[in-house]
Design a protein around this motif. Structure first.
Motif, PDB file in Angstrom:
ATOM      1  N   GLY A  45       0.783  -1.222   0.000  1.00 50.80           N
ATOM      2  CA  GLY A  45       0.000   0.000   0.000  1.00 50.80           C
ATOM      3  C   GLY A  45       0.817   1.275   0.000  1.00 50.80           C
ATOM      4  N   GLU A  46       2.085   1.171   0.331  1.00 52.55           N
ATOM      5  CA  GLU A  46       2.958   2.340   0.316  1.00 52.55           C
ATOM      6  C   GLU A  46       3.713   2.462  -1.004  1.00 52.55           C
ATOM      7  OE1 GLU A  46       5.106   1.637   3.984  1.00 52.55           O
ATOM      8  OE2 GLU A  46       3.734   3.009   5.021  1.00 52.55           O
ATOM      9  N   GLY A  47       3.401   1.581  -1.947  1.00 53.21           N
ATOM     10  CA  GLY A  47       4.019   1.644  -3.266  1.00 53.21           C
ATOM     11  C   GLY A  47       5.361   0.954  -3.357  1.00 53.21           C
ATOM     12  N   ASN A  76       1.459  -1.408 -14.194  1.00 51.96           N
ATOM     13  CA  ASN A  76       0.139  -2.003 -14.031  1.00 51.96           C
ATOM     14  C   ASN A  76      -0.224  -2.087 -12.545  1.00 51.96           C
ATOM     15  OD1 ASN A  76      -1.332  -5.076 -13.886  1.00 51.96           O
ATOM     16  ND2 ASN A  76      -2.226  -3.560 -15.278  1.00 51.96           N
ATOM     17  N   ALA A  77       0.726  -2.528 -11.723  1.00 49.10           N
ATOM     18  CA  ALA A  77       0.487  -2.617 -10.280  1.00 49.10           C
ATOM     19  C   ALA A  77       0.270  -1.232  -9.684  1.00 49.10           C
ATOM     20  CB  ALA A  77       1.664  -3.307  -9.597  1.00 49.10           C
ATOM     21  N   LYS A  78       1.023  -0.259 -10.143  1.00 50.71           N
ATOM     22  CA  LYS A  78       0.905   1.100  -9.634  1.00 50.71           C
ATOM     23  C   LYS A  78      -0.483   1.687  -9.919  1.00 50.71           C
ATOM     24  CE  LYS A  78       3.520   5.382  -9.896  1.00 50.71           C
ATOM     25  NZ  LYS A  78       4.665   6.048 -10.489  1.00 50.71           N
ATOM     26  N   GLU A  79      -1.012   1.419 -11.110  1.00 50.21           N
ATOM     27  CA  GLU A  79      -2.357   1.876 -11.454  1.00 50.21           C
ATOM     28  C   GLU A  79      -3.410   1.211 -10.569  1.00 50.21           C
ATOM     29  OE1 GLU A  79      -3.684   4.295 -13.450  1.00 50.21           O
ATOM     30  OE2 GLU A  79      -1.588   4.916 -13.540  1.00 50.21           O
ATOM     31  N   LYS A  80      -3.245  -0.088 -10.323  1.00 51.34           N
ATOM     32  CA  LYS A  80      -4.187  -0.800  -9.460  1.00 51.34           C
ATOM     33  C   LYS A  80      -4.131  -0.240  -8.037  1.00 51.34           C
ATOM     34  CE  LYS A  80      -4.187  -5.170 -11.982  1.00 51.34           C
ATOM     35  NZ  LYS A  80      -3.825  -6.602 -11.926  1.00 51.34           N
ATOM     36  N   TRP A 103      -2.296  11.716  -3.217  1.00 46.36           N
ATOM     37  CA  TRP A 103      -1.497  10.630  -2.663  1.00 46.36           C
ATOM     38  C   TRP A 103      -0.192  10.564  -3.420  1.00 46.36           C
ATOM     39  CZ3 TRP A 103      -2.275   8.232   1.714  1.00 46.36           C
ATOM     40  CH2 TRP A 103      -3.540   8.308   2.284  1.00 46.36           C
ATOM     41  N   PRO A 104       0.875  10.182  -2.749  1.00 41.73           N
ATOM     42  CA  PRO A 104       2.203  10.190  -3.394  1.00 41.73           C
ATOM     43  C   PRO A 104       2.441   9.001  -4.288  1.00 41.73           C
ATOM     44  CG  PRO A 104       2.392   9.477  -1.115  1.00 41.73           C
ATOM     45  CD  PRO A 104       0.950   9.851  -1.337  1.00 41.73           C
ATOM     46  N   LEU A 105       1.531   8.731  -5.204  1.00 43.89           N
ATOM     47  CA  LEU A 105       1.699   7.597  -6.123  1.00 43.89           C
ATOM     48  C   LEU A 105       1.676   8.082  -7.546  1.00 43.89           C
ATOM     49  CD1 LEU A 105      -0.643   5.007  -4.473  1.00 43.89           C
ATOM     50  CD2 LEU A 105       1.819   5.088  -4.319  1.00 43.89           C
TER      51      LEU A 105
END
Length: 105
Positions: A45-47, A76-80, A103-105
């Motif tokens: 959850g923190e990337g 792909n994981a980052k978008e999810k 959010w820092p993503l």
């Protein structure tokens, strides 16, 4: 004065819900996939990347192909993760965005 007290109570309630939400977000795990499941990347959850899978079959490919597949799986994981994080925040805020909050993503 009573209205101001109600506003403070609501703000405290929202703050508590946000703290709970942040804890839930930390526990989220998402998996990004590329190359027909030949590369999988898992983020928390923190990337942070907490896992990677590369199939034996794909290891026969050129290095640049493998690198591209890893990047694609990570994206792909980052978008999810972004989507799941937004869902969690929407639960707390009632679907309304908080202006200027990212959010820092």
């Amino acid at each position: 004065m009573t209205d101001f007290s109600k506003i403070l109570d609501k703000a405290k309630e929202l703050e508590n819900k946000m703290k709970e939400s942040q804890e839930k977000i930390k526990s989220i795990k998402v998996e990004g996939i590329s190359g027909s499941n030949s590369v999988k990347v898992t983020l928390n959850g923190e990337g942070e990347m907490i896992g990677i899978f590369i199939s034996d079959d794909i290891m026969k490919e050129d290095k640049s192909v493998i690198e591209d597949l890893i990047v694609a799986a990570h994206n792909n994981a980052k978008e999810k993760l972004k989507s799941k994080t937004s869902e969690e925040i929407s639960k707390v805020t009632g679907g309304f965005g908080i202006p200027g909050f990212k959010w820092p993503l």
